[in-house]
Design an enzyme around this catalytic site. Sequence first.
Site, short mmCIF file in Angstrom:
data_model
loop_
_atom_site.label_atom_id
_atom_site.label_comp_id
_atom_site.label_asym_id
_atom_site.label_seq_id
_atom_site.Cartn_x
_atom_site.Cartn_y
_atom_site.Cartn_z
CB SER A 1 -8.00 5.31 7.44
OG SER A 1 -8.44 5.32 6.11
CG HIS B 1 -1.80 1.21 1.29
ND1 HIS B 1 -2.98 1.27 0.57
CD2 HIS B 1 -1.68 2.40 1.92
CE1 HIS B 1 -3.53 2.45 0.77
NE2 HIS B 1 -2.77 3.16 1.58
CE LYS C 1 -8.66 2.29 3.32
NZ LYS C 1 -8.93 3.69 3.20
N1 URA Z 1 -5.45 6.87 2.76
C1 URA Z 1 -6.41 6.20 3.43
O1 URA Z 1 -6.85 5.15 3.00
N2 URA Z 1 -6.87 6.74 4.58
C2 URA Z 1 -6.40 7.89 5.09
O2 URA Z 1 -6.85 8.30 6.12
C3 URA Z 1 -5.41 8.59 4.37
C4 URA Z 1 -4.93 8.05 3.21
#
Ligand code: URA
Length: 429
Positions: free
Chosen positions: A184, A83, A188
């Site tokens: 965040s 990521h 995910k």
């Molecule tokens: N990318 C994300 O997925 N969440 C964030 O809070 C900032 C960047």
Amino acid sequence: MFSIVELIGKKRQGEPLADQEIRFIIEEFSADRMPAYQMSALAMAIFFRGLDDRETATWTDAMLRSGRVLDLAALGAGRVDKHSTGGVGDKISLPLAPAAAAAGVIVPMVAGRGLGHTGGTIDKLEAIPGYDAALSVDAFKRVLGEVGCCIIGQTEEIAPADKRLYALRDVTATVESIPLICASIMSKKLAEGIEGLVLDVKVGEGAFMRTVEDARELARRMVAVGRQMGTRVVAFLTRMDEPLGRMVGNACEVEEAVATLSGEGPADIVELTEVLGGAMVELARGVSFDEGRARIRAALADGSALDRWRRMVFAQGGDLDRLPRPSGAVAVRAGRAGVVQAIDGREVGLVAMQLGAGRARREDTIDPAVGIRIDKKVGEAVAEGEALATILTGAARHVSEAAMARLGAAFEVGDRPVTTRPLVLERVG
Ligand code: URA
């Protein structure tokens, strides 16, 4: 049962929230029992007061559990994703996922769309006519089993609490909170059913994290959350001052990714693909980083990464032969001779967005053919009147003087020789 008002007040005073209190907050928010104004107030309290490592891990876990956690164990061991915190011209996922798959990693990648000055992997892939980024979970697993890598967009099912919270943060000036960014991203990613994760934390003018100290803290947090949740995480801090590679847009970035997979990529894209891919192979296959990097280099050189890419795009319905072409090209020329001292990546990204390559609001549509080619990177010499950058036009052929002037102003040309700085600054974890 807790009082949300009291919990907001507690965080406002800088007190830590207990695990049950955090889980209660995310449950109430997910069930629409906690209104947006209360969550916005809490996000602002967290922005100023922070969350410690325990609170961040619990917040992450609660958001992860707000949706579906994929079970990909049947695919076998070695499931590792990458990521990036987002940058201008960052198309690394496109060559990286197939290169890592060719080197023995299973890459279940759930990627995002661009917003503001940064582009998104899914927007780039959707420039390929027919590419389906909204596969069902069953189809995702099938492509992973057949090809070893698959890239889809975030579904409604993965971490829905984050999706709602992110939308609120976006409009309440609370995006730039290190623990909230950490939770965040990690909620995910950990929902993907992966065993390892490699993070590219961008630092510099074109990134969320402007300073090395902030980027290091974000990286440390994400590695710590991963550890607490049983997933090995390695993070690299990488520079994001000038755009990565020479292309900024969508179809043109796909072309640059294909060039990289064909052994003809720009040096920075190749280096980052090798470094991030090397760590993915290390985590997936238990070899040293150097061995992992050598395997990625070999996959880029011998055509096996390109073969995986073609198979992945085909399996997801994409037709690379019909990639949109620009309708025209307009050069932005240097007003003086010299050496490019700096390129403001944020400005380049914003001009690309205004021209139609990105979106200012979520509902905006993208013109996939639009892009910017960087003709002169930092450290390269330019003659007076030579092109610094070229705007690639799409449906609208006209380019305003204002856009050209703004792009030209993103380049600083001077007389000092420029010493190249390393792209990869440090490794965390
Ligand atoms: N990318 C994300 O997925 N969440 C964030 O809070 C900032 C960047």
